[in-house]
Enzyme design. Sequence first.
Site, mmCIF file in Angstrom:
data_model
loop_
_atom_site.group_PDB
_atom_site.id
_atom_site.type_symbol
_atom_site.label_atom_id
_atom_site.label_comp_id
_atom_site.label_asym_id
_atom_site.label_seq_id
_atom_site.Cartn_x
_atom_site.Cartn_y
_atom_site.Cartn_z
ATOM 1 N N HIS A 1 19.845 -28.425 27.553
ATOM 2 C CA HIS A 1 19.861 -29.214 28.369
ATOM 3 C C HIS A 1 20.873 -28.555 29.704
ATOM 4 O O HIS A 1 20.560 -27.941 30.976
ATOM 5 C CB HIS A 1 18.809 -31.029 29.011
ATOM 6 C CG HIS A 1 18.835 -31.090 30.313
ATOM 7 N ND1 HIS A 1 18.144 -30.400 31.098
ATOM 8 C CD2 HIS A 1 20.106 -31.803 30.858
ATOM 9 C CE1 HIS A 1 18.294 -30.828 31.963
ATOM 10 N NE2 HIS A 1 19.502 -32.127 32.267
ATOM 11 N N HIS B 1 26.941 -32.217 34.788
ATOM 12 C CA HIS B 1 25.708 -33.531 35.592
ATOM 13 C C HIS B 1 26.074 -33.899 35.380
ATOM 14 O O HIS B 1 25.458 -35.327 36.130
ATOM 15 C CB HIS B 1 25.437 -31.904 35.594
ATOM 16 C CG HIS B 1 24.000 -32.099 35.653
ATOM 17 N ND1 HIS B 1 23.934 -30.996 35.016
ATOM 18 C CD2 HIS B 1 22.722 -32.581 34.945
ATOM 19 C CE1 HIS B 1 22.830 -31.147 33.875
ATOM 20 N NE2 HIS B 1 21.697 -31.795 34.513
ATOM 21 N N ASP B 2 25.913 -34.387 33.686
ATOM 22 C CA ASP B 2 25.784 -36.088 33.046
ATOM 23 C C ASP B 2 26.597 -36.372 32.109
ATOM 24 O O ASP B 2 26.172 -37.670 31.911
ATOM 25 C CB ASP B 2 24.435 -35.469 32.082
ATOM 26 C CG ASP B 2 23.031 -35.762 32.755
ATOM 27 O OD1 ASP B 2 23.049 -35.602 33.853
ATOM 28 O OD2 ASP B 2 22.031 -34.833 32.063
ATOM 29 N N GLU C 1 27.379 -40.382 33.641
ATOM 30 C CA GLU C 1 25.847 -40.910 33.796
ATOM 31 C C GLU C 1 25.429 -41.359 32.522
ATOM 32 O O GLU C 1 25.502 -42.193 31.963
ATOM 33 C CB GLU C 1 24.973 -40.633 34.658
ATOM 34 C CG GLU C 1 23.377 -41.284 33.833
ATOM 35 C CD GLU C 1 22.362 -40.311 35.190
ATOM 36 O OE1 GLU C 1 21.186 -40.278 34.735
ATOM 37 O OE2 GLU C 1 22.127 -39.580 36.077
ATOM 38 N N ASP C 2 25.908 -40.334 31.099
ATOM 39 C CA ASP C 2 25.536 -40.672 30.136
ATOM 40 C C ASP C 2 27.283 -40.198 29.526
ATOM 41 O O ASP C 2 26.984 -40.228 26.978
ATOM 42 C CB ASP C 2 24.817 -39.371 29.900
ATOM 43 C CG ASP C 2 22.878 -39.768 30.853
ATOM 44 O OD1 ASP C 2 22.890 -40.396 30.388
ATOM 45 O OD2 ASP C 2 22.627 -38.434 30.437
ATOM 46 N N ASP D 1 18.925 -29.005 37.916
ATOM 47 C CA ASP D 1 18.036 -30.019 36.943
ATOM 48 C C ASP D 1 17.166 -30.086 37.723
ATOM 49 O O ASP D 1 16.192 -30.931 36.095
ATOM 50 C CB ASP D 1 19.675 -31.630 36.984
ATOM 51 C CG ASP D 1 18.880 -32.252 36.484
ATOM 52 O OD1 ASP D 1 18.909 -32.383 35.313
ATOM 53 O OD2 ASP D 1 19.439 -33.490 36.637
#
Length: 202
Positions: free
Chosen positions: A33, A57-58, A61-62, A127
Amino acid sequence: MIYTTRFSDALVLAHELHRFQKRKETEIPYISHLLLVTGIAIEYGADEEEAIAALLHDALEDSDATVEGLTAQFGATVAQTVAGCTDDVPGVDRSSVAGWQQRKEAYLAHLTEEHLTASILLVSCADKLANAHSILADIHQSGDAVFSRFKAGKPGTLWYYRALSNCFITLSASSLTVGRPGLVSLIAEYERAVTELEHAAG
């Protein structure tokens, strides 16, 4: 444009941060992804800072990455872009439907000319386009069963993707897209993908 070793470093870090993660309810490594989003961003005009932000970009968050850590390694612009793409509300239960709704409404409220940069808009739209294409592919393969993967199910998922498109279209006429024809084209492509998604979902 030729990217520097900073891009290589970001690619290595993205793999390190996400290497044990899989795409939602699949065995596909999550890095797929991140690479897809980065490829989309580059195709629609990303510079190196934006391409690095797309890879990461994640991260906030992750993973256990922090704004401070990203700033130290890649600079404030990259860190701010990643933070601007982060869909998170401190203290909200991420496992519940109510928490999902609260997070998505907060993210939509964030999508205004006042709160964004062109870089955040580019990476965010890339995204969401990657996600829309993935859902479309799964619908063609397995029908509405794909929506069982999402907390909000079919109605909530379709609502969110349409609401995002409406926000992006509004922003396409803003000062954020001045001198960024690729960004305008990306937003138009996302709108087409959402319309196709709605038709495919019936």
